[in-house]
Design an enzyme around this catalytic site. Structure first.
Site: not given
Lengths: 513, 151
Positions: A343, A313
C-alpha cells in the site's frame, strides 16, 4: 450545637478526671468557685479535629463478645416474657435479634408469634429420650422393643438414631442451624438447643453453636465478619448501604486486616464501592486482553469489529460486515486497484478518515491502559510489600547487630514499611478513581495530590531498599523517618480531600466508560 | 436401617399405587432405582400419554430427598426438554424435604405439576412464556409432543 454534643459524648472517665482537675485548679489558684469547663472543652475540640473526615466509626467484637451479646439478649427476653431460654433464643432469631419488635409483637398476640417462630402449641412436658411400648419409627420403620425415641413439644416422635442422623445431615451437610424443623412432614416446630444436646455428640453441638453465631452476625445489618482468613472477629459499623456513594467506610480489625465495611474487599479508599466493583469487573474482562488487542489488532473502519491480522495479505475482508479495506492505510480496498500486497496510498482521503476514527477508538483503550497499568503497578508493589515486611524484620535484626542500635531504635524501619504498604494501597485505588472522573478543576487538584504522594512513596521505597550498612547511617535514618511521616501526611491530605468531595457530592463522573 | 424403610414403602406402593401410577424396580436386586409409569392426567394436555420416570433413592435416603427425572420427553415449563428431563419441584429441595416425607407424596406432587405448571419457576423459559401468553398454543404444542413422545 455541635460542640455541645461533643462535650456530652466524651467518655465519662475523662470528664471525671478533668472536672476534678478544674475544680481544684479554680478553687486554689483563682479563688472563685465557678468551674472552668472550657479547659476540658478545648482539649476535646483538638481531639475531635484529629479525627479525620475519611475515618469511620466502628467497633471490633471478639468471639466471646459476640456470644455474650446473644446471651444477654436471650436472658433479657427470658426474664421479660417469662419463657424458657431456648425458646427465647428461637424467638430472637426469628425476629433477627430485634428485641423491641419481638416483645411488642409478643405482647399483642403471643400465640401467633410463637407459632410463626416454630414454637407452636405444645403437647407434652419437657422433651426427653423415652422408651414407649409398641412404638414404630416412621423414618426407619424399626419397631423393636426398647427402642429409644424422642419428640419435641410438637409430639412427633422418632427413634433417637433417626433423629440424630437427621440433625447430622442438617448441621454437617447443609450447614443449617437456626431453621432446623421437626422431621415430620409439614411440622414447622424449630429445634431448640436443649433437644439437640440430648441427641447428638458434642462436636456436632459445637458446630451447631458456631453456625448460630454466624447467623447472629449475618442477621445484623450493622455487623460483618472480618474477612481475613482464620480471623473470628466481627465488626460493627453504622454505615448503611445507601450511604456508600458518600463514604468509603474502611475499618481495621484487631487482627490488623483493613477492609471496607461496605463491600468487605480490602481497603479501597478513596474509591467508593460501586466504582471499585465496576473497575474490578472491567479489569477482569479487559486487562491482559486489552494489552494484546492494543498491540495486535485494528477495528474494521465500517462496523468497528476488532480484527486480528493473522496472514500476510493487506486486503482485509471483515468477517462481520464484509467491508473490504487495506490493513496499511485503512482505506477502501476498491480504491487500491491492482497494487496488491503493497500500500502506497497513505494520503488517500478514505484512508485518512478511517484512520481518524480508528485513533478515536484507540484513545479510549489507551486511556484505560494508562490507569490500569499504574493501578496494577501499585498492586504488584503491594504484593511485594508482604516480602518487604519479612525482609524488614530481618533487616532490623541485622541492623541491630551491625550498628549496636537497640530494638526501639530500629522501629523506624517498621514504620516505613507500614507507610509504604498503606500508601501504595491508597495510590492503587486513586488510579481506578481517576479513570472514572470527568476532567475539571477538582481533578487537577486530585492529580496534584496523587503525584505528591506517589513521588514521596517512590522516594521512601528507594531509601528503604538500601543495604544494611548504609541504613545504619544516622543521616539516612533521619531522612527515612522524615519521608515516612511525609508520606503518611500526603496520604491523609489526599484521602481527606477526596472524602470531603465525595460526602458533598461534588465529584463529576465521566460517562463514557 | 434405610433398607427396611425402602422395602416397606415399595411394598405399600406396589400394593396400593396412587391412581394413574405404576411402579416397578429397574433391577429386582436393587431397591434404590424405581421405574415409574405416570399417566398424563385427564384435564391436562398430557392426557392419554404414558410418561416414564426414573426415581433414584440416594444411600442417605430418607435423610436426603430422592432424585427423579422424566425419561420420556415432555413439553412443560418446569421440566427440561432434553434427555435429562430434570425438574424443579418444591418437595425435593433439601430445605423442604423431611425424612418422614413419602414417595407417593412426591409422585402426586409431580402429577399436580402436570396439571398446574408453575411458569414463574420455569426451567424452560420459552415454554413458560407460551404458557403465560398463549395458553391455547401451549396446550396444542403439549398435546402434539405427548402424542409424539409419550405413546
Amino acid at each position: 450545637m455541635d460542640s455541645d454534643d461533643d462535650f456530652n459524648m466524651s467518655s465519662e472517665e475523662e470528664d471525671v478526671l478533668e472536672d476534678s482537675d478544674n475544680d481544684n485548679g479554680s478553687v486554689d489558684d483563682f479563688g472563685f468557685d465557678e468551674p472552668e469547663p472550657d479547659l476540658g472543652y478545648t482539649q476535646k475540640e483538638q481531639v475531635k479535629k484529629e479525627k479525620r473526615t475519611f475515618d469511620t466509626n466502628f467497633k471490633v467484637y471478639h468471639p466471646d463478645d459476640i456470644q455474650a451479646q446473644q446471651d444477654d439478649l436471650i436472658d433479657e427476653v427470658n426474664m421479660i416474657l417469662d419463657i424458657r431460654k431456648e425458646d427465647a433464643a428461637i424467638l430472637l432469631r426469628h425476629f433477627r435479634w430485634n428485641k423491641e419488635r419481638l416483645i411488642e409483637d409478643y405482647m399483642d398476640r403471643p400465640k401467633k408469634v410463637l407459632e410463626d417462630a416454630g414454637l407452636g402449641p405444645s403437647t407434652t412436658g419437657p422433651p426427653k429420650l423415652e422408651v414407649i411400648p409398641g412404638f414404630m419409627c416412621d423414618i426407619c420403620c424399626e419397631d423393636e422393643p426398647g427402642l429409644k425415641s424422642f419428640a419435641m413439644k410438637c409430639g412427633h416422635r422418632y427413634c433417637a438414631d433417626c433423629y440424630g442422623q437427621y440433625l447430622n445431615q442438617k448441621i454437617k451437610e447443609e450447614g443449617e442451624a437456626a431453621r432446623i424443623q421437626c422431621p415430620q412432614d409439614g411440622c414447622k416446630r424449630i429445634l431448640d438447643a436443649k433437644s439437640l444436646d440430648l441427641l447428638v455428640t458434642s462436636d456436632l453441638q459445637n458446630r451447631y453453636h458456631e453456625l448460630l453465631t454466624r447467623t447472629y452476625v449475618e442477621d445484623k445489618e450493622q455487623m460483618k465478619w472480618c474477612p481475613a482468613p482464620d480471623c473470628q472477629n466481627a465488626i460493627e459499623c453504622g454505615i448503611k448501604k445507601k450511604d456508600l456513594d458518600k463514604v468509603v467506610p474502611t475499618v481495621a480489625c484487631d487482627c490488623k486486616h483493613r477492609f471496607c465495611f461496605g463491600c468487605a474487599l480490602p481497603d479501597h479508599q478513596p474509591a467508593p464501592c460501586e466504582l471499585v466493583k465496576k473497575w474490578l469487573k472491567k479489569c477482569a474482562d479487559d486487562s491482559e486482553t486489552a494489552n494484546w488487542i492494543s498491540a495486535n489488532t485494528k477495528e474494521c473502519p465500517k462496523c468497528n469489529s476488532t480484527i486480528e491480522k493473522n496472514g500476510g495479505c493487506n486486503h482485509m475482508t471483515c468477517r462481520k460486515c464484509k467491508h473490504e479495506f487495506c490493513w496499511m492505510c485503512m482505506g477502501l480496498w476498491s480504491e487500491h486497484g491492482t497494487s496488491w500486497y503493497n500500500c502506497n496510498r497513505f494520503e488517500e482521503k478514505s484512508g485518512s478518515e478511517a484512520r481518524d476514527a480508528q485513533a478515536k477508538s484507540r484513545v479510549s483503550l489507551e486511556r484505560y491502559l494508562h490507569y490500569y497499568n499504574r493501578y496494577a503497578n501499585h498492586e504488584q508493589s503491594a504484593k511485594l510489600d508482604k516480602d518487604i515486611f519479612t525482609k524488614t524484620e530481618k533487616k532490623m535484626i541485622s541492623l541491630q547487630t551491625a550498628s549496636g542500635m537497640s530494638w526501639i531504635e530500629v522501629q523506624y524501619l517498621n514504620s516505613a514499611s507500614h507507610a509504604l504498604q498503606t500508601c501504595r494501597q491508597t495510590l492503587k485505588w486513586t488510579y481506578a478513581f481517576a479513570f472514572y472522573l470527568a476532567r475539571n478543576n477538582l481533578t487537577e487538584m486530585f492529580e496534584d495530590n496523587q503525584k505528591d504522594l506517589e513521588m514521596a512513596v517512590e522516594a521512601l521505597s528507594e531509601m528503604f531498599e538500601k543495604p544494611v550498612d548504609e541504613l545504619a547511617n544516622a543521616k539516612l535514618k533521619v531522612e527515612i523517618m522524615d519521608k515516612t511521616s511525609y508520606c503518611n501526611k500526603r496520604r491523609v491530605i489526599l484521602l481527606a480531600d477526596t472524602a470531603d468531595n465525595l460526602a458533598n457530592g461534588v465529584w463529576k463522573w465521566s460517562n463514557n466508560n | 436401617m434405610t433398607q427396611k424403610r425402602i422395602t416397606k414403602e415399595l411394598q405399600e406402593v406396589l400394593a396400593t399405587p396412587p391412581p394413574g401410577i405404576k411402579v416397578n424396580l429397574v433391577d429386582e436386586s436393587n431397591v434404590h432405582n424405581w421405574n415409574i409409569i405416570m399417566d398424563g392426567p385427564a384435564d391436562s394436555p398430557y392426557a392419554g400419554g404414558k410418561f416414564q420416570l426414573l426415581l433414584v433413592l440416594p444411600p442417605e435416603y430418607p435423610f436426603k430427598p430422592p432424585k427423579i427425572n422424566f425419561k420420556t420427553r415432555i413439553y412443560h415449563p418446569n421440566v427440561t426438554f432434553d434427555e435429562h428431563g430434570s425438574m424443579c419441584i418444591g418437595i425435593l429441595k433439601s430445605e423442604a424435604w423431611k425424612p418422614s416425607s413419602r414417595i407417593p407424596n412426591v409422585l402426586t406432587a409431580i402429577q399436580q405439576l402436570l396439571l398446574e405448571p408453575v411458569p414463574d419457576d420455569a426451567l424452560e423459559q420459552a415454554t413458560a412464556q407460551k404458557f403465560k401468553e398463549d395458553r391455547k398454543a401451549y396446550d396444542k404444542e403439549a398435546r402434539e409432543m405427548t402424542k409424539k413422545y409419550a405413546k
